[in-house]
Design a protein around this motif. Structure first.
Motif, PDB file in Angstrom:
ATOM      1  N   ASP A  25       0.852  -1.190   0.000  1.00  0.00           N
ATOM      2  CA  ASP A  25       0.000   0.000   0.000  1.00  0.00           C
ATOM      3  C   ASP A  25       0.887   1.239   0.000  1.00  0.00           C
ATOM      4  N   PHE A  26       0.871   1.979  -1.115  1.00  0.00           N
ATOM      5  CA  PHE A  26       1.595   3.240  -1.217  1.00  0.00           C
ATOM      6  C   PHE A  26       0.563   4.360  -1.310  1.00  0.00           C
ATOM      7  N   HIS A  27       0.823   5.459  -0.646  1.00  0.00           N
ATOM      8  CA  HIS A  27      -0.180   6.528  -0.632  1.00  0.00           C
ATOM      9  C   HIS A  27       0.506   7.880  -0.504  1.00  0.00           C
ATOM     10  N   ARG A  28      -0.090   8.862  -1.181  1.00  0.00           N
ATOM     11  CA  ARG A  28       0.363  10.243  -1.054  1.00  0.00           C
ATOM     12  C   ARG A  28      -0.848  11.155  -1.006  1.00  0.00           C
ATOM     13  N   HIS A  29      -0.905  11.992   0.026  1.00  0.00           N
ATOM     14  CA  HIS A  29      -2.007  12.947   0.194  1.00  0.00           C
ATOM     15  C   HIS A  29      -1.444  14.346   0.014  1.00  0.00           C
ATOM     16  N   LEU A  30      -1.927  15.050  -1.020  1.00  0.00           N
ATOM     17  CA  LEU A  30      -1.458  16.398  -1.324  1.00  0.00           C
ATOM     18  C   LEU A  30      -2.504  17.426  -0.895  1.00  0.00           C
ATOM     19  N   PRO A  31      -2.071  18.631  -0.571  1.00  0.00           N
ATOM     20  CA  PRO A  31      -3.012  19.662  -0.099  1.00  0.00           C
ATOM     21  C   PRO A  31      -3.922  20.160  -1.218  1.00  0.00           C
ATOM     22  N   PRO A  32      -5.034  20.803  -0.848  1.00  0.00           N
ATOM     23  CA  PRO A  32      -5.998  21.273  -1.866  1.00  0.00           C
ATOM     24  C   PRO A  32      -5.393  22.232  -2.881  1.00  0.00           C
ATOM     25  N   ASP A  57       2.359  20.657 -11.257  1.00  0.00           N
ATOM     26  CA  ASP A  57       3.712  20.096 -11.121  1.00  0.00           C
ATOM     27  C   ASP A  57       3.839  19.239  -9.869  1.00  0.00           C
ATOM     28  N   ASP A  58       3.167  19.635  -8.796  1.00  0.00           N
ATOM     29  CA  ASP A  58       3.203  18.840  -7.554  1.00  0.00           C
ATOM     30  C   ASP A  58       2.637  17.440  -7.792  1.00  0.00           C
ATOM     31  N   VAL A  59       1.470  17.393  -8.417  1.00  0.00           N
ATOM     32  CA  VAL A  59       0.815  16.101  -8.652  1.00  0.00           C
ATOM     33  C   VAL A  59       1.594  15.294  -9.681  1.00  0.00           C
ATOM     34  N   ALA A  60       2.058  15.962 -10.726  1.00  0.00           N
ATOM     35  CA  ALA A  60       2.822  15.265 -11.764  1.00  0.00           C
ATOM     36  C   ALA A  60       4.081  14.633 -11.193  1.00  0.00           C
ATOM     37  N   ALA A  61       4.731  15.325 -10.264  1.00  0.00           N
ATOM     38  CA  ALA A  61       5.955  14.786  -9.660  1.00  0.00           C
ATOM     39  C   ALA A  61       5.675  13.504  -8.879  1.00  0.00           C
ATOM     40  N   VAL A  62       4.550  13.464  -8.172  1.00  0.00           N
ATOM     41  CA  VAL A  62       4.188  12.266  -7.412  1.00  0.00           C
ATOM     42  C   VAL A  62       3.888  11.110  -8.363  1.00  0.00           C
ATOM     43  N   ILE A  63       3.122  11.396  -9.425  1.00  0.00           N
ATOM     44  CA  ILE A  63       2.804  10.346 -10.395  1.00  0.00           C
ATOM     45  C   ILE A  63       4.083   9.802 -11.026  1.00  0.00           C
ATOM     46  N   ASP A  64       5.001  10.699 -11.385  1.00  0.00           N
ATOM     47  CA  ASP A  64       6.259  10.267 -12.000  1.00  0.00           C
ATOM     48  C   ASP A  64       7.085   9.419 -11.035  1.00  0.00           C
ATOM     49  N   GLU A  65       7.055   9.795  -9.766  1.00  0.00           N
ATOM     50  CA  GLU A  65       7.793   9.025  -8.748  1.00  0.00           C
ATOM     51  C   GLU A  65       7.255   7.598  -8.659  1.00  0.00           C
ATOM     52  N   PHE A  66       5.936   7.466  -8.608  1.00  0.00           N
ATOM     53  CA  PHE A  66       5.337   6.135  -8.538  1.00  0.00           C
ATOM     54  C   PHE A  66       5.519   5.370  -9.859  1.00  0.00           C
ATOM     55  N   ALA A  67       5.500   6.086 -10.965  1.00  0.00           N
ATOM     56  CA  ALA A  67       5.689   5.434 -12.261  1.00  0.00           C
ATOM     57  C   ALA A  67       7.073   4.793 -12.359  1.00  0.00           C
ATOM     58  N   VAL A 101      -5.168  15.549 -18.216  1.00  0.00           N
ATOM     59  CA  VAL A 101      -3.722  15.645 -18.462  1.00  0.00           C
ATOM     60  C   VAL A 101      -2.954  14.830 -17.424  1.00  0.00           C
ATOM     61  N   LEU A 102      -3.357  14.918 -16.176  1.00  0.00           N
ATOM     62  CA  LEU A 102      -2.650  14.191 -15.118  1.00  0.00           C
ATOM     63  C   LEU A 102      -2.897  12.692 -15.224  1.00  0.00           C
ATOM     64  N   ILE A 103      -4.105  12.280 -15.549  1.00  0.00           N
ATOM     65  CA  ILE A 103      -4.383  10.849 -15.722  1.00  0.00           C
ATOM     66  C   ILE A 103      -3.523  10.270 -16.833  1.00  0.00           C
ATOM     67  N   ASP A 104      -3.380  11.023 -17.918  1.00  0.00           N
ATOM     68  CA  ASP A 104      -2.586  10.521 -19.045  1.00  0.00           C
ATOM     69  C   ASP A 104      -1.094  10.464 -18.731  1.00  0.00           C
ATOM     70  N   ARG A 105      -0.702  11.029 -17.608  1.00  0.00           N
ATOM     71  CA  ARG A 105       0.700  10.935 -17.184  1.00  0.00           C
ATOM     72  C   ARG A 105       0.996   9.552 -16.581  1.00  0.00           C
ATOM     73  N   ILE A 106      -0.064   8.832 -16.164  1.00  0.00           N
ATOM     74  CA  ILE A 106       0.107   7.492 -15.605  1.00  0.00           C
ATOM     75  C   ILE A 106       0.466   6.535 -16.741  1.00  0.00           C
ATOM     76  N   PRO A 107       1.522   5.748 -16.601  1.00  0.00           N
ATOM     77  CA  PRO A 107       1.848   4.773 -17.652  1.00  0.00           C
ATOM     78  C   PRO A 107       0.689   3.810 -17.867  1.00  0.00           C
ATOM     79  N   VAL A 108       0.412   3.482 -19.121  1.00  0.00           N
ATOM     80  CA  VAL A 108      -0.713   2.600 -19.413  1.00  0.00           C
ATOM     81  C   VAL A 108      -0.550   1.257 -18.720  1.00  0.00           C
ATOM     82  N   THR A 109       0.675   0.835 -18.469  1.00  0.00           N
ATOM     83  CA  THR A 109       0.932  -0.442 -17.798  1.00  0.00           C
ATOM     84  C   THR A 109       0.603  -0.398 -16.312  1.00  0.00           C
ATOM     85  N   LYS A 110       0.442   0.822 -15.755  1.00  0.00           N
ATOM     86  CA  LYS A 110       0.107   0.967 -14.335  1.00  0.00           C
ATOM     87  C   LYS A 110      -1.244   1.646 -14.132  1.00  0.00           C
TER      88      LYS A 110
END
Length: 287
Positions: free
Chosen positions: A63-70, A75-85, A107-116
């Motif tokens: 279980d990996f989780h990241r909670h970001l502020p409102p 760039d904040d969200v993209a960095a987290v997605i890239d880290e998990f990717a 745009v952010l959803i499409d940053r997730i690799p299709v394999t993940k």
């Protein structure tokens, strides 16, 4: 009498099967892992993410989780997605929706690799579904298919009416049903005569977000009715279907809650396991 389909029981069986396969994978050192990303403090989203994380842990997955502020930026969200990717221990990534208004979800959803992409929402995943190629499918539509299969309801040659053409449920579900040999009609807010679409159907699946839209005037005797909608009312949760009015008309019907909802989390677990298995297939074999 109309039979109520017990989605909770079916989901529990699927979750147990996933947990057994995770135990097998643990022996080989390949433990699936799900990364959830929650942005903001929406109470409903927090509850949904907590339920998903709990299910993942109960199945023995990481279980990996990241909670970001409102006020998190793109760039904040993209960095987290890239880290998990880039993390080999993360099999799947889930970006909880809705996002705060300053963020572009597509745009952010499409940053997730299709394999993940365990939610099956990226443009790449949609393309794989459209072409009938192997990929991770959206969880709720997959849950509807799995529920119908568990009930022994044949799809090959069936007339199915899908009410709702949203990107999350209606559109991918119609494609999944077509791939199974069903004859599919899709209705939406521009349909002038809804009953003309739904009454000939053997199976009616409703995912409109309109409380109580479907009643006895829309359903033929003996049809199966799947209610994907969920609405909070002072009297409790209810769906897009006026279920009580269909008693004695529909052959089988899903309740709200306890119908499609539990299947969505079960299919998320299935997708996370599949992502891990398919990822292992792509790993280079040492010479």
């Amino acid at each position: 009498m109309t039979t109520t389909i017990d989605g909770t029981r079916i989901a529990q069986r699927i979750r147990a099967q996933v947990a057994a396969k995770v135990t097998e994978a643990t022996g080989s050192g390949r433990i699936p892992g799900l990364a959830t990303v929650l942005v903001g403090d929406d109470p409903a989203s927090a509850v949904y993410v907590a339920a998903k994380r709990r299910a993942i842990r109960e199945a023995g997955m990481r279980d990996f989780h990241r909670h970001l502020p409102p006020r998190a930026t793109h760039d904040d969200v993209a960095a987290v997605i890239d880290e998990f990717a880039a993390d080999p221990h993360v099999s799947g990534i889930l970006l909880q929706l809705p996002l705060p208004p300053q963020l572009d979800a597509s745009v952010l959803i499409d940053r997730i690799p299709v394999t993940k992409d365990v939610d099956g929402l990226t443009t790449g995943s949609a393309g794989l579904l459209a072409r009938g190629e192997r990929g991770l499918r959206p969880c709720t539509p997959s849950g509807v298919i799995a529920l119908l299969d568990a009930e022994g309801i044949p799809l090959l040659g069936a007339q199915v009416a899908v009410v709702g053409w949203g990107e999350l449920v209606g559109q991918p579900l119609a494609q999944l049903l077509l791939r199974r040999g069903a004859t599919v009609s899709v209705a939406h807010e521009h349909t002038t005569d809804l009953a003309a679409v739904t009454r000939p159907a053997d199976i009616v699946v409703v995912a409109t977000g309109v409380r109580g839209l479907i009643g006895p005037e829309h359903v033929s005797p003996g049809a199966v009715v799947i209610d994907v909608g969920i609405h909070r009312t002072p009297a409790g949760l209810t769906g897009d279907v006026r279920s009580a009015e269909l008693d004695g008309i529909a052959d089988r019907i899903t309740p709200v809650p306890g119908g499609v909802g539990p299947m969505t989390i079960a299919m998320l677990m299935v997708n996370t396991l599949r992502a891990a298995q398919w990822g292992a297939e792509r790993e280079p074999v040492a010479a």
